[in-house]
Design an enzyme around this catalytic site. Structure first.
Site, PDB file in Angstrom:
ATOM      1  N   GLU A 112       0.677  -1.505  -0.184  1.00 35.27           N
ATOM      2  CA  GLU A 112      -0.200   0.146  -0.348  1.00 35.27           C
ATOM      3  C   GLU A 112       1.103   1.139   0.009  1.00 35.27           C
ATOM      4  O   GLU A 112       0.316   2.470   0.248  1.00 35.27           O
ATOM      5  CB  GLU A 112      -0.825   0.101   1.618  1.00 35.27           C
ATOM      6  CG  GLU A 112      -2.178  -1.029   0.970  1.00 35.27           C
ATOM      7  CD  GLU A 112      -3.401  -0.479   0.174  1.00 35.27           C
ATOM      8  OE1 GLU A 112      -2.788  -0.099  -0.181  1.00 35.27           O
ATOM      9  OE2 GLU A 112      -3.766  -1.369   0.364  1.00 35.27           O
ATOM     10  N   HIS A 130      -3.339   2.549   8.799  1.00 33.25           N
ATOM     11  CA  HIS A 130      -4.920   2.248   7.959  1.00 33.25           C
ATOM     12  C   HIS A 130      -4.792   0.056   7.694  1.00 33.25           C
ATOM     13  O   HIS A 130      -3.581   0.020   9.013  1.00 33.25           O
ATOM     14  CB  HIS A 130      -3.599   2.110   6.079  1.00 33.25           C
ATOM     15  CG  HIS A 130      -5.069   0.643   5.499  1.00 33.25           C
ATOM     16  ND1 HIS A 130      -5.956   1.233   5.209  1.00 33.25           N
ATOM     17  CD2 HIS A 130      -3.850  -0.389   4.667  1.00 33.25           C
ATOM     18  CE1 HIS A 130      -6.184  -0.535   4.205  1.00 33.25           C
ATOM     19  NE2 HIS A 130      -5.396  -0.394   4.227  1.00 33.25           N
ATOM     20  N   HIS A 132      -8.112  -2.983   8.624  1.00 31.64           N
ATOM     21  CA  HIS A 132      -9.073  -3.777   8.143  1.00 31.64           C
ATOM     22  C   HIS A 132     -10.186  -3.934   9.192  1.00 31.64           C
ATOM     23  O   HIS A 132     -10.710  -4.672   9.447  1.00 31.64           O
ATOM     24  CB  HIS A 132      -8.664  -4.983   7.675  1.00 31.64           C
ATOM     25  CG  HIS A 132      -7.989  -4.567   6.617  1.00 31.64           C
ATOM     26  ND1 HIS A 132      -7.298  -6.021   5.735  1.00 31.64           N
ATOM     27  CD2 HIS A 132      -6.931  -3.828   5.647  1.00 31.64           C
ATOM     28  CE1 HIS A 132      -6.561  -5.084   4.507  1.00 31.64           C
ATOM     29  NE2 HIS A 132      -6.285  -3.734   4.308  1.00 31.64           N
ATOM     30  N   TYR A 151     -20.093  12.875  17.708  1.00 24.79           N
ATOM     31  CA  TYR A 151     -20.068  14.511  17.676  1.00 24.79           C
ATOM     32  C   TYR A 151     -18.754  14.408  17.846  1.00 24.79           C
ATOM     33  O   TYR A 151     -18.233  14.951  17.115  1.00 24.79           O
ATOM     34  CB  TYR A 151     -20.356  15.274  18.353  1.00 24.79           C
ATOM     35  CG  TYR A 151     -19.034  14.908  20.728  1.00 24.79           C
ATOM     36  CD1 TYR A 151     -18.106  14.944  20.529  1.00 24.79           C
ATOM     37  CD2 TYR A 151     -20.570  14.690  21.022  1.00 24.79           C
ATOM     38  CE1 TYR A 151     -17.263  14.632  21.945  1.00 24.79           C
ATOM     39  CE2 TYR A 151     -20.123  13.741  22.546  1.00 24.79           C
ATOM     40  CZ  TYR A 151     -18.541  14.316  22.547  1.00 24.79           C
ATOM     41  OH  TYR A 151     -17.987  13.819  24.287  1.00 24.79           O
ATOM     42  N   HIS A 192     -12.571  -2.652   2.031  1.00 21.15           N
ATOM     43  CA  HIS A 192     -11.235  -2.578   2.339  1.00 21.15           C
ATOM     44  C   HIS A 192     -11.376  -2.381   3.748  1.00 21.15           C
ATOM     45  O   HIS A 192     -10.465  -3.382   4.921  1.00 21.15           O
ATOM     46  CB  HIS A 192     -10.948  -2.248   1.594  1.00 21.15           C
ATOM     47  CG  HIS A 192      -9.260  -1.622   1.703  1.00 21.15           C
ATOM     48  ND1 HIS A 192      -8.250  -1.052   0.530  1.00 21.15           N
ATOM     49  CD2 HIS A 192      -8.398  -2.569   2.402  1.00 21.15           C
ATOM     50  CE1 HIS A 192      -6.972  -1.660   0.456  1.00 21.15           C
ATOM     51  NE2 HIS A 192      -7.257  -2.382   2.212  1.00 21.15           N
ATOM     52  N   TYR A 247      -9.934  21.979  23.824  1.00 20.49           N
ATOM     53  CA  TYR A 247      -9.075  20.795  23.979  1.00 20.49           C
ATOM     54  C   TYR A 247      -7.981  19.996  25.056  1.00 20.49           C
ATOM     55  O   TYR A 247      -7.091  19.944  24.521  1.00 20.49           O
ATOM     56  CB  TYR A 247     -10.359  19.486  23.954  1.00 20.49           C
ATOM     57  CG  TYR A 247     -10.546  18.179  24.650  1.00 20.49           C
ATOM     58  CD1 TYR A 247     -11.168  18.088  25.516  1.00 20.49           C
ATOM     59  CD2 TYR A 247      -9.452  16.972  24.467  1.00 20.49           C
ATOM     60  CE1 TYR A 247     -11.800  17.114  26.222  1.00 20.49           C
ATOM     61  CE2 TYR A 247      -9.996  15.991  24.919  1.00 20.49           C
ATOM     62  CZ  TYR A 247     -10.960  15.804  25.868  1.00 20.49           C
ATOM     63  OH  TYR A 247     -11.123  15.031  26.854  1.00 20.49           O
TER      64      TYR A 247
END
Length: 250
Positions: A112, A130, A132, A151, A192, A247
């Site tokens: 990838e 990334h 799955h 939110y 994916h 925050y």
């Protein structure tokens, strides 16, 4: 995706490569000698490996699926293809330039890589995760955008889009992902998984975990017969985005 390799020789266009006991391929003897990692890159690699292992222990990937990368200067450290994360060692550091030229290590980078590099070249990302993840992948097959069920979508820049399906490791998938990420720090990949980025590996991973959690919440609420989840408006999410800027600890 980080595909598994068998124990045979790979006679692809880059020439024969030896398969290591861990499952990844190493470069052939005739390949260009690559430089050693700097101390900063070595520390970043250690954090990258810890993050990759976390994706497995926390159930976001199975086996060697998914991949993680971090940018150090103009070098991108990335998990190698087909190597179980618990077998990665300091000497397995794998790094490429922003145009994909390998400058660190001998293991073949994740399949990838085009997607990771596209994100670095087009955003201010310093880390990419990334996965799955189960619930997020399920949602990616159902809707073009994750409904605003919570939110915390604001933490990803707003409604999370689904990048259209394309084969893993292709420039087409990378292009779909960039469009889905426009103004966002995370997206779903249809049929994916997920992709998130951040200024640190911790931030990128936390965004992945939040995205998977939101997908699980929506799937759970949407599965109740006869009822539909109440959803937030885009304005309500935008208001939270403003609040999140202040925050936490200074």
């Amino acid at each position: 995706m980080a595909e598994q390799r068998d124990g045979t020789r790979d006679g692809g266009r880059d020439g024969a490569r030896d398969v290591t006991p861990g499952g990844g391929r190493r470069a052939g003897e005739g390949e260009e000698r690559r430089r050693s990692a700097t101390s900063e890159e070595a520390r970043a690699w250690e954090e990258l490996v810890a993050t990759a292992r976390r994706t497995v222990t926390e159930g976001l990937v199975v086996g060697t699926s998914g991949n993680v990368s971090v940018r150090v200067g103009d070098t991108v450290l990335v998990t190698p293809s087909g190597v179980p994360y618990d077998r990665l060692a300091p000497e397995d550091v794998t790094g490429v330039t922003l145009d994909g030229r390998q400058v660190l290590g001998t293991l073949v980078p994740t399949s990838e890589l085009p997607m990771h590099l596209a994100v670095y070249r087009s955003t201010g990302a310093r880390a990419v995760v990334h996965t799955h993840a189960v619930h997020a992948t399920a949602v990616s097959t159902l809707v073009p955008e994750l409904p605003l069920v919570h939110y915390m979508a604001a933490a990803l820049g707003g409604p999370v889009r689904v990048a259209p399906y394309a084969a893993y490791g292709t420039d087409e998938l990378a292009a779909h992902v960039l469009r889905a990420l426009d103004g966002r720090s995370g997206c779903l990949l249809q049929n994916h998984g997920t992709l998130t980025h951040g200024t640190t590996l911790t931030q990128a991973y936390d965004r992945t975990a939040q995205l998977e959690w939101m997908c699980r919440v929506w799937l759970t609420a949407a599965s109740v017969p006869g009822l539909s989840p109440s959803l937030l408006s885009r304005q309500q999410v935008s208001e939270v985005e403003e609040r999140l800027r202040g925050y936490g600890q200074r």
